[in-house]
Design a protein around this motif. Structure first.
Motif, PDB file in Angstrom:
ATOM      1  N   ARG A  45      11.361   1.845  11.456  1.00 14.34           N
ATOM      2  CA  ARG A  45      12.337   0.741  11.463  1.00 14.34           C
ATOM      3  C   ARG A  45      11.638  -0.610  11.529  1.00 14.34           C
ATOM      4  NH1 ARG A  45      14.993   4.784  14.132  1.00 14.34           N
ATOM      5  NH2 ARG A  45      14.284   4.204  16.195  1.00 14.34           N
ATOM      6  N   GLN A  46      10.558  -0.685  12.307  1.00 18.60           N
ATOM      7  CA  GLN A  46       9.786  -1.928  12.377  1.00 18.60           C
ATOM      8  C   GLN A  46       9.132  -2.232  11.035  1.00 18.60           C
ATOM      9  OE1 GLN A  46       9.601  -4.159  14.900  1.00 18.60           O
ATOM     10  NE2 GLN A  46       8.460  -5.420  13.474  1.00 18.60           N
ATOM     11  N   LEU A  47       8.596  -1.211  10.379  1.00 16.15           N
ATOM     12  CA  LEU A  47       7.977  -1.402   9.065  1.00 16.15           C
ATOM     13  C   LEU A  47       9.006  -1.874   8.045  1.00 16.15           C
ATOM     14  CD1 LEU A  47       5.483  -1.136   7.222  1.00 16.15           C
ATOM     15  CD2 LEU A  47       6.171   1.230   6.812  1.00 16.15           C
ATOM     16  N   GLU A  48      10.206  -1.303   8.070  1.00 17.48           N
ATOM     17  CA  GLU A  48      11.268  -1.748   7.154  1.00 17.48           C
ATOM     18  C   GLU A  48      11.591  -3.224   7.360  1.00 17.48           C
ATOM     19  OE1 GLU A  48      14.503   0.993   7.895  1.00 17.48           O
ATOM     20  OE2 GLU A  48      14.176   1.905   5.930  1.00 17.48           O
ATOM     21  N   LYS A  49      11.655  -3.657   8.625  1.00 17.92           N
ATOM     22  CA  LYS A  49      11.921  -5.069   8.915  1.00 17.92           C
ATOM     23  C   LYS A  49      10.800  -5.946   8.372  1.00 17.92           C
ATOM     24  CE  LYS A  49      14.509  -4.229  13.149  1.00 17.92           C
ATOM     25  NZ  LYS A  49      14.461  -4.329  14.621  1.00 17.92           N
ATOM     26  N   ASP A  50       9.552  -5.523   8.609  1.00 20.54           N
ATOM     27  CA  ASP A  50       8.410  -6.307   8.138  1.00 20.54           C
ATOM     28  C   ASP A  50       8.365  -6.380   6.614  1.00 20.54           C
ATOM     29  OD1 ASP A  50       7.735  -6.607  10.791  1.00 20.54           O
ATOM     30  OD2 ASP A  50       6.145  -5.085  10.758  1.00 20.54           O
ATOM     31  N   LEU A  51       8.655  -5.262   5.954  1.00 15.84           N
ATOM     32  CA  LEU A  51       8.644  -5.252   4.489  1.00 15.84           C
ATOM     33  C   LEU A  51       9.771  -6.098   3.913  1.00 15.84           C
ATOM     34  CD1 LEU A  51       7.833  -1.500   3.728  1.00 15.84           C
ATOM     35  CD2 LEU A  51       6.306  -3.467   3.520  1.00 15.84           C
ATOM     36  N   ALA A  52      10.897  -6.173   4.620  1.00 19.39           N
ATOM     37  CA  ALA A  52      12.017  -6.973   4.136  1.00 19.39           C
ATOM     38  C   ALA A  52      11.713  -8.467   4.224  1.00 19.39           C
ATOM     39  CB  ALA A  52      13.275  -6.652   4.929  1.00 19.39           C
ATOM     40  N   LEU A  53      10.815  -8.849   5.120  1.00 21.22           N
ATOM     41  CA  LEU A  53      10.492 -10.265   5.299  1.00 21.22           C
ATOM     42  C   LEU A  53       9.511 -10.797   4.265  1.00 21.22           C
ATOM     43  CD1 LEU A  53      10.212 -10.447   9.198  1.00 21.22           C
ATOM     44  CD2 LEU A  53      12.074 -11.256   7.741  1.00 21.22           C
ATOM     45  N   THR A  54       8.831  -9.901   3.574  1.00 19.92           N
ATOM     46  CA  THR A  54       7.866 -10.361   2.575  1.00 19.92           C
ATOM     47  C   THR A  54       8.202  -9.770   1.206  1.00 19.92           C
ATOM     48  OG1 THR A  54       5.523 -10.491   2.010  1.00 19.92           O
ATOM     49  CG2 THR A  54       6.240  -8.495   3.113  1.00 19.92           C
ATOM     50  N   SER A  55       8.001 -10.580   0.189  1.00 16.02           N
ATOM     51  CA  SER A  55       8.235 -10.101  -1.176  1.00 16.02           C
ATOM     52  C   SER A  55       6.915  -9.905  -1.920  1.00 16.02           C
ATOM     53  CB  SER A  55       9.130 -11.087  -1.935  1.00 16.02           C
ATOM     54  OG  SER A  55       8.504 -12.351  -1.992  1.00 16.02           O
ATOM     55  N   ASN A  56       5.817 -10.264  -1.293  1.00 14.42           N
ATOM     56  CA  ASN A  56       4.499 -10.128  -1.894  1.00 14.42           C
ATOM     57  C   ASN A  56       4.077  -8.651  -1.858  1.00 14.42           C
ATOM     58  OD1 ASN A  56       1.836 -10.255  -2.669  1.00 14.42           O
ATOM     59  ND2 ASN A  56       1.280 -11.877  -1.223  1.00 14.42           N
ATOM     60  N   LYS A  57       3.838  -8.055  -3.021  1.00 18.21           N
ATOM     61  CA  LYS A  57       3.484  -6.633  -3.111  1.00 18.21           C
ATOM     62  C   LYS A  57       2.178  -6.333  -2.375  1.00 18.21           C
ATOM     63  CE  LYS A  57       6.753  -4.997  -5.772  1.00 18.21           C
ATOM     64  NZ  LYS A  57       7.668  -3.980  -5.326  1.00 18.21           N
ATOM     65  N   ARG A  58       1.218  -7.218  -2.483  1.00 17.27           N
ATOM     66  CA  ARG A  58      -0.076  -7.005  -1.819  1.00 17.27           C
ATOM     67  C   ARG A  58       0.094  -6.994  -0.304  1.00 17.27           C
ATOM     68  NH1 ARG A  58      -5.157 -10.209  -3.837  1.00 17.27           N
ATOM     69  NH2 ARG A  58      -4.829  -8.675  -5.454  1.00 17.27           N
ATOM     70  N   LYS A  59       0.883  -7.926   0.193  1.00 20.24           N
ATOM     71  CA  LYS A  59       1.145  -7.995   1.629  1.00 20.24           C
ATOM     72  C   LYS A  59       1.902  -6.743   2.097  1.00 20.24           C
ATOM     73  CE  LYS A  59       1.483 -10.157   5.607  1.00 20.24           C
ATOM     74  NZ  LYS A  59       0.376 -10.198   6.511  1.00 20.24           N
ATOM     75  N   GLN A  60       2.833  -6.240   1.275  1.00 19.45           N
ATOM     76  CA  GLN A  60       3.572  -5.034   1.623  1.00 19.45           C
ATOM     77  C   GLN A  60       2.638  -3.825   1.710  1.00 19.45           C
ATOM     78  OE1 GLN A  60       6.708  -4.783  -1.297  1.00 19.45           O
ATOM     79  NE2 GLN A  60       8.058  -6.142  -0.133  1.00 19.45           N
ATOM     80  N   LYS A  61       1.701  -3.721   0.761  1.00 19.59           N
ATOM     81  CA  LYS A  61       0.738  -2.617   0.800  1.00 19.59           C
ATOM     82  C   LYS A  61      -0.144  -2.696   2.040  1.00 19.59           C
ATOM     83  CE  LYS A  61       0.480  -1.440  -4.062  1.00 19.59           C
ATOM     84  NZ  LYS A  61      -0.367  -1.256  -5.240  1.00 19.59           N
ATOM     85  N   GLU A  62      -0.528  -3.924   2.414  1.00 15.57           N
ATOM     86  CA  GLU A  62      -1.329  -4.098   3.626  1.00 15.57           C
ATOM     87  C   GLU A  62      -0.542  -3.680   4.869  1.00 15.57           C
ATOM     88  OE1 GLU A  62      -2.634  -8.142   3.787  1.00 15.57           O
ATOM     89  OE2 GLU A  62      -3.836  -7.962   1.958  1.00 15.57           O
ATOM     90  N   LEU A  63       0.740  -4.017   4.918  1.00 13.64           N
ATOM     91  CA  LEU A  63       1.576  -3.613   6.047  1.00 13.64           C
ATOM     92  C   LEU A  63       1.697  -2.097   6.134  1.00 13.64           C
ATOM     93  CD1 LEU A  63       4.470  -6.241   5.824  1.00 13.64           C
ATOM     94  CD2 LEU A  63       2.801  -6.021   7.666  1.00 13.64           C
ATOM     95  N   ILE A  64       1.862  -1.450   4.979  1.00 15.02           N
ATOM     96  CA  ILE A  64       1.980   0.010   4.956  1.00 15.02           C
ATOM     97  C   ILE A  64       0.682   0.655   5.418  1.00 15.02           C
ATOM     98  CG2 ILE A  64       2.235   2.001   3.418  1.00 15.02           C
ATOM     99  CD1 ILE A  64       4.227   0.244   1.802  1.00 15.02           C
ATOM    100  N   LYS A  65      -0.447   0.144   4.932  1.00 19.67           N
ATOM    101  CA  LYS A  65      -1.742   0.707   5.327  1.00 19.67           C
ATOM    102  C   LYS A  65      -2.011   0.501   6.814  1.00 19.67           C
ATOM    103  CE  LYS A  65      -4.177   0.766   0.961  1.00 19.67           C
ATOM    104  NZ  LYS A  65      -5.368   0.385   0.214  1.00 19.67           N
ATOM    105  N   SER A  66      -1.653  -0.658   7.337  1.00 25.15           N
ATOM    106  CA  SER A  66      -1.884  -0.901   8.769  1.00 25.15           C
ATOM    107  C   SER A  66      -0.990  -0.003   9.625  1.00 25.15           C
ATOM    108  CB  SER A  66      -1.665  -2.373   9.120  1.00 25.15           C
ATOM    109  OG  SER A  66      -0.300  -2.721   8.995  1.00 25.15           O
TER     110      SER A  66
END
Length: 189
Positions: free
Chosen positions: A80-101
């Motif tokens: 749920r926290q990851l979904e919130k973080d991904l919703a706040l950014t539209s940058n694909k690179r930043k989303q991949k970094e969030l998923i990896k972290s």
């Protein structure tokens, strides 16, 4: 013309020096009735097993469910926290970094414990993650890793007796649901 109005006097109980319980009172036809708000109480019937083997199976299931429940709860919170973080950014690179972290954080915390789980505990964990998040593990992998890695991991899981597409059905998993509710954990998502 004049009016005489008298307000109701509050009814106060007579207390002694050793009275320690404070309760609310209601006046019912001149009689003071004390009342206390209590927590909800669930009354369940004692389960009777057909054989000692059935009891042993249930106890083993209870052990396995209670062992993997904290991991499923953490996975649900982190997802749920990851979904919130991904919703706040539209940058694909930043989303991949969030998923990896997120993946690295979960691996660092639970890698050893999850590797030591039995096949049964793994399949229960897959179902409980679906219960927590509302999506199967396969759906989570497809969202975060893509279709091809999700298909590959599903194939590997099938070889070890798991199904990442397994859904949690409350009716089918009555024993698991009863164990979870008896442990005091009620919420979905």
């Amino acid at each position: 013309m004049s009016f005489y109005v008298m307000a109701q006097k509050p009814i106060l109980p007579v207390t002694g020096k050793n009275d320690t319980i404070k309760v609310a009172l209601t006046d019912v036809d001149g009689i003071l009735v004390p009342w206390i708000v209590l927590n909800e109480v669930s009354i369940v019937n004692r389960r009777i097993f057909k054989s000692p083997e059935d009891l042993a199976k249930y106890r083993r299931l209870k052990y396995n469910v209670l062992k993997v429940l904290p991991y499923a709860r953490f996975a649900g919170q982190r997802y749920r926290q990851l979904e919130k973080d991904l919703a706040l950014t539209s940058n694909k690179r930043k989303q991949k970094e969030l998923i990896k972290s997120c993946e690295k954080e979960i691996k660092d915390l639970f890698n050893r414990e999850i590797k030591n789980m039995t096949i049964t505990q793994g399949s229960i964990l897959i179902k409980l993650i679906d219960r927590e998040t509302g999506n199967s593990s396969f759906d989570h992998l497809k969202e975060t890793k893509g279709r091809v890695p999700a298909f590959f991991l599903q194939s590997v899981a099938k070889m070890f007796g798991h199904d990442l597409k397994a859904k949690y059905d409350v009716e089918q998993e009555r024993d698991i649901e009863a164990i979870i509710l008896a442990s005091g954990y009620y919420t979905y998502q």
